[in-house]
Design an enzyme around this catalytic site. Structure first.
Site, short mmCIF file in Angstrom:
data_model
loop_
_atom_site.label_atom_id
_atom_site.label_comp_id
_atom_site.label_asym_id
_atom_site.label_seq_id
_atom_site.Cartn_x
_atom_site.Cartn_y
_atom_site.Cartn_z
N GLU A 48 43.68 39.12 25.17
CA GLU A 48 42.50 39.94 24.87
C GLU A 48 41.35 39.04 24.41
OE1 GLU A 48 41.67 44.02 22.41
OE2 GLU A 48 42.68 42.41 21.32
N LYS A 130 38.19 48.44 27.21
CA LYS A 130 39.04 49.10 26.21
C LYS A 130 38.41 50.43 25.83
CE LYS A 130 41.48 47.79 21.94
NZ LYS A 130 41.60 46.69 20.95
N CYS A 164 45.69 45.25 23.78
CA CYS A 164 46.08 45.35 22.38
C CYS A 164 46.65 46.74 22.04
CB CYS A 164 44.87 44.99 21.52
SG CYS A 164 45.21 44.66 19.78
#
Length: 333
Positions: A48, A130, A164
């Protein structure tokens, strides 16, 4: 439908970013792409926000103390049409390898935690953001939307990616499973933050979440993580209290099979290396014979998910999608 290579080798990165330095980060990325290609990998997965590194400063002090970092972080974030991402796309083409890159994406004054998957010919297979940055990340990064939960056809099977703590969002995961995902990129930072404060941020908890994704989704999962060194800690932590909250190491990259088995060797948490695994997509049907939560094991008469896949942007001039320019045919590219 894209022709699919059923058996291939995959690599996941465990390494320290070049903190807050996009140019040096791109150089290190290109070197790792070349290393993975020499190792016979058909795909390499990065952590990430690999470029310009995870913003640990968000967790270590007051908002006022973060201000000196924010400008540097913006300045070293990437645009989808910028020279940094173009250089990485050219490296993918040069070495004939698929690249799953995690990075901070800059869109004028806003940042997003983004992932772009680049095919072995340099074209873009997948670009996503995200959906909801985690906790204090929301003070730096904007949000994605339902169009960012997508699985695409690729030469390496049905491919998707999450960042994540998206791996602890049951509905987001289910939306991915339902699209027939076969190869999943799980991009994480390092797990050196808050070791003695918040167990849910620990390596143990996040490894478990990633392994469960493989079992539930019946997919191969490439887990890529960052490492932080004492020198990296020195960049972000200036007080004894901050040093107690951020410790060295934090890497735990690995690859899981569709039945949840770890199919790579374990690395020391501070080691920089690539982990490799042999992928056989035909193993997925065997795993899903037992569990297929979005298929034969589902009960839509009792529960079902509504997934809004259209982009939800504040301004929509026609179709609002990230635009990637064509790569020029240049000497040695």
């Amino acid at each position: 439908m894209t022709d699919t290579l059923r058996k291939f080798r995959a690599a996941a990165v465990q390494a320290e970013p070049v903190w807050l330095d996009a140019a040096a980060g791109v150089a290190k990325t290109v070197d790792l792409i070349a290393e993975a290609a020499r190792g016979g990998a058909a795909i390499i997965a990065f952590p990430e926000v690999w470029i310009p590194g995870y913003p640990h400063f968000l967790w270590l002090g007051s908002v006022a103390a973060q201000v000196p970092f924010v400008g540097r972080y913006h300045a070293n974030s990437l645009t989808v049409d910028g020279p940094e991402l173009t250089a990485i796309r050219r490296a993918a083409r040069q070495h004939g390898i698929t690249v799953a890159l995690g990075y901070s994406e800059k869109v004028y004054g806003s940042l997003h935690i983004s992932q772009t998957v680049i095919a072995a010919d340099g074209t873009v297979l997948l670009h996503r953001r995200k959906l909801r940055p985690t906790h204090v990340e929301r003070s730096l990064f904007g949000e994605g939307d339902g169009s960012d939960l997508k699985v695409v056809d690729s030469p390496l099977g049905r491919l998707g990616a999450l960042n994540c703590a998206e791996h602890v969002q049951p509905l987001s995961k289910y939306a991915m499973y339902a699209q027939g995902e076969e190869l999943h990129i799980a991009s994480w930072p390092c797990f050196g933050l808050y070791r003695d404060v918040a167990h849910q941020l620990s390596a143990e908890a996040n490894i478990a979440a990633t392994q469960v994704y493989a079992i539930e989704g019946g997919s191969f999962v490439l887990m890529a993580t960052q490492v932080i060194s004492p020198a990296g800690i020195d960049l972000f932590a200036t007080t004894d209290e901050q040093r107690r909250l951020l410790s060295a190491g934090g890497g735990c990259s690995r690859i899981y099979g569709p039945d949840g088995r770890m199919i790579t060797k374990a690395l020391d948490e501070g080691e920089e290396a690539l982990v490799y695994a042999e992928i056989d997509l035909d193993e997925i049907s065997i795993a899903k014979n037992a569990y297929d939560p979005a298929g034969h094991y589902a009960r839509p008469d009792a529960t079902y998910l509504v997934h809004h896949r259209e982009p939800r942007r504040p301004v929509v001039p026609g179709v609002d999608e990230a635009t990637f320019p064509e790569l020029e045919e240049t000497e040695g590219a």
